[in-house]
Design an enzyme around this catalytic site. Sequence first.
Site, mmCIF file in Angstrom:
data_model
loop_
_atom_site.group_PDB
_atom_site.id
_atom_site.type_symbol
_atom_site.label_atom_id
_atom_site.label_comp_id
_atom_site.label_asym_id
_atom_site.label_seq_id
_atom_site.Cartn_x
_atom_site.Cartn_y
_atom_site.Cartn_z
ATOM 1 N N CYS A 1 0.846 -1.196 0.000
ATOM 2 C CA CYS A 1 0.000 0.000 0.000
ATOM 3 C C CYS A 1 0.883 1.248 0.000
ATOM 4 O O CYS A 1 1.839 1.337 0.783
ATOM 5 C CB CYS A 1 -0.896 0.000 1.240
ATOM 6 N N GLU B 1 3.068 -5.657 8.793
ATOM 7 C CA GLU B 1 3.444 -4.275 8.488
ATOM 8 C C GLU B 1 4.567 -3.801 9.409
ATOM 9 O O GLU B 1 5.511 -3.129 8.964
ATOM 10 C CB GLU B 1 2.231 -3.356 8.626
ATOM 11 N N THR C 1 -0.120 1.586 10.297
ATOM 12 C CA THR C 1 -1.208 2.387 9.700
ATOM 13 C C THR C 1 -2.597 1.955 10.133
ATOM 14 O O THR C 1 -3.560 2.698 9.938
ATOM 15 C CB THR C 1 -1.146 2.314 8.163
ATOM 16 N N SER D 1 -10.322 -4.534 4.480
ATOM 17 C CA SER D 1 -9.963 -5.584 3.518
ATOM 18 C C SER D 1 -11.142 -6.500 3.212
ATOM 19 O O SER D 1 -10.954 -7.632 2.761
ATOM 20 C CB SER D 1 -8.783 -6.406 4.061
#
Length: 335
Positions: free
Chosen positions: A102, A132, A170, A273
């Site tokens: 992303c 992440e 995030t 998602s």
Amino acid sequence: MTASPRRRVLLAAPRGYCAGVDRAVIAVEKALEQYGAPIYVRHEIVHNKYVVQTLEKKGAVFVERTDEVPPGNIVMFSAHGVAPVVHEEAAQGRLATIDATCPLVTKVHKEAVRYAGEDYDILLIGHEGHEEVIGTSGEAPDHIQLVDGPEDVAKVEVRDPERVVWLSQTTLSVDETMETVDALKAKFPGLVSPPSDDICYATQNRQLAVKQMGADSDLVIVVGSRNSSNSKRLVEVAKLAGARDAHLVDFAHEIDESWLEGVTTVGVTSGASVPDVLVEQVLEWLAERGYADVEIVKTAEESITFSLPKELRRDLREEAANLVAERGGSGTAEA
């Protein structure tokens, strides 16, 4: 005779797919269309069981390690991002790559590289073991230390309190993150904030909608997978907003009818998602049980889109075959 209270559903907007997830899922579909199966994907492309199963049926093969991909094949990196060492592993394994990270996660990676280059200590707020966090930490492992919530702040040590910056995963709860930031600032008054908010717009928007919806809901149902950080945060946010109860489900059939006892208002939302077909199935399930009146709770407009990974414009099958030929080895590309 007393009339029964009106049963209703409050449906959050925005909900479901964010721009980064949409981009990643389309990237897998385009790669399969352009090159044929298999397309290997390192880790789940996004954290959603239905999406992963759907893509597997089309020919995507999900692996946890780069060395599980046979030489001469294409491997895609998930929306959560990977550390630089993973790119090196792919090159050593003679693999062509597609990076579906992303862009908002990439922004955090670049911030980590920048502050490490300026010799800052970087305090990364996030959950240990999340993909992440692993990817971001790998950008500057000698400068980054993880802070997994306010309770971690006491053990944080830095070289120079005047050269310390915080970054964030995030997909966290905005409120939880700022609680951690406040605790860090109390300990390190010179703490530097990143130039822009690391928590992505979609995470914030979905949490804002749930805050508004949760205050008026007896029960909140969040559609999302249990390994989805942003989906789990929505359950927490709903309860903090005043919902009597909140649950996370992948599919409508996972809803327990006992949750509806004494419930007149059900809030429904989904993680970033989650395809909307799963939400529609939940609404149908609720309608069959008397909750057919749906009201939209809209708190933001979203119009952001991201272009597809640039690697999809290259002939990656030929590139993979050339890597095998140039570097030797008996690996054969699968068609």
